[in-house]
Scaffold this motif. Structure first.
Motif, PDB file in Angstrom:
ATOM      1  N   TYR A 294       0.799  -1.224   0.000  1.00  0.00           N
ATOM      2  CA  TYR A 294       0.000   0.000   0.000  1.00  0.00           C
ATOM      3  C   TYR A 294       0.832   1.274   0.000  1.00  0.00           C
ATOM      4  O   TYR A 294       0.279   2.367  -0.100  1.00  0.00           O
ATOM      5  CB  TYR A 294      -0.938   0.013   1.209  1.00  0.00           C
ATOM      6  N   ASP A 295       2.129   1.175   0.085  1.00  0.00           N
ATOM      7  CA  ASP A 295       2.981   2.364   0.106  1.00  0.00           C
ATOM      8  C   ASP A 295       2.930   3.085  -1.235  1.00  0.00           C
ATOM      9  O   ASP A 295       2.947   2.459  -2.292  1.00  0.00           O
ATOM     10  CB  ASP A 295       4.426   1.989   0.425  1.00  0.00           C
ATOM     11  N   ARG A 296       2.874   4.402  -1.194  1.00  0.00           N
ATOM     12  CA  ARG A 296       2.829   5.240  -2.386  1.00  0.00           C
ATOM     13  C   ARG A 296       4.021   6.191  -2.364  1.00  0.00           C
ATOM     14  O   ARG A 296       4.283   6.826  -1.347  1.00  0.00           O
ATOM     15  CB  ARG A 296       1.540   6.069  -2.439  1.00  0.00           C
ATOM     16  N   PRO A 297       4.732   6.339  -3.483  1.00  0.00           N
ATOM     17  CA  PRO A 297       5.869   7.262  -3.520  1.00  0.00           C
ATOM     18  C   PRO A 297       5.404   8.709  -3.658  1.00  0.00           C
ATOM     19  O   PRO A 297       4.313   8.983  -4.169  1.00  0.00           O
ATOM     20  CB  PRO A 297       6.642   6.817  -4.758  1.00  0.00           C
ATOM     21  N   ILE A 298       6.253   9.625  -3.226  1.00  0.00           N
ATOM     22  CA  ILE A 298       6.003  11.043  -3.442  1.00  0.00           C
ATOM     23  C   ILE A 298       6.745  11.467  -4.699  1.00  0.00           C
ATOM     24  O   ILE A 298       7.561  10.720  -5.233  1.00  0.00           O
ATOM     25  CB  ILE A 298       6.444  11.884  -2.220  1.00  0.00           C
ATOM     26  N   ASN A 299       6.462  12.675  -5.205  1.00  0.00           N
ATOM     27  CA  ASN A 299       7.034  13.131  -6.467  1.00  0.00           C
ATOM     28  C   ASN A 299       8.425  13.747  -6.339  1.00  0.00           C
ATOM     29  O   ASN A 299       9.229  13.650  -7.265  1.00  0.00           O
ATOM     30  CB  ASN A 299       6.119  14.158  -7.135  1.00  0.00           C
ATOM     31  N   MET A 300       8.700  14.396  -5.225  1.00  0.00           N
ATOM     32  CA  MET A 300       9.984  15.074  -5.067  1.00  0.00           C
ATOM     33  C   MET A 300      10.465  14.997  -3.620  1.00  0.00           C
ATOM     34  O   MET A 300       9.656  15.045  -2.693  1.00  0.00           O
ATOM     35  CB  MET A 300       9.878  16.548  -5.455  1.00  0.00           C
ATOM     36  N   VAL A 301      11.783  14.887  -3.477  1.00  0.00           N
ATOM     37  CA  VAL A 301      12.418  14.977  -2.164  1.00  0.00           C
ATOM     38  C   VAL A 301      13.371  16.171  -2.230  1.00  0.00           C
ATOM     39  O   VAL A 301      14.233  16.227  -3.111  1.00  0.00           O
ATOM     40  CB  VAL A 301      13.200  13.694  -1.813  1.00  0.00           C
TER      41      VAL A 301
END
Length: 67
Positions: free
Chosen positions: A50-57
């Motif tokens: 269920y983990d979702r990545p973010i677009n920017m770090v």
């Protein structure tokens, strides 16, 4: 802005548990950003189904665009 304790170079993060932000991000269509110190970025983190990545770090040294 999505809070996290540690981020990886693919945009995945370790948060505070419970999966609240991952459930929210499932249907979110905007840009997601995590802000942290560069020492809080790992090469890869464990991730679940269920983990979702973010677009920017964004760190004090560099920015990683994971899109």
């Amino acid at each position: 802005m999505v809070p996290g304790l540690v981020y990886d170079r693919d945009g995945y993060r370790l948060g505070f548990g419970k999966g609240y932000y991952d459930r929210f991000l499932l249907n979110f269509e905007g840009v997601t950003v995590g802000v942290c110190y560069s020492r809080c970025v790992e090469h890869e983190l464990p991730r679940g189904y269920y983990d979702r990545p973010i677009n920017m770090v964004v760190t004090e040294r560099y920015t990683i665009d994971t899109r």
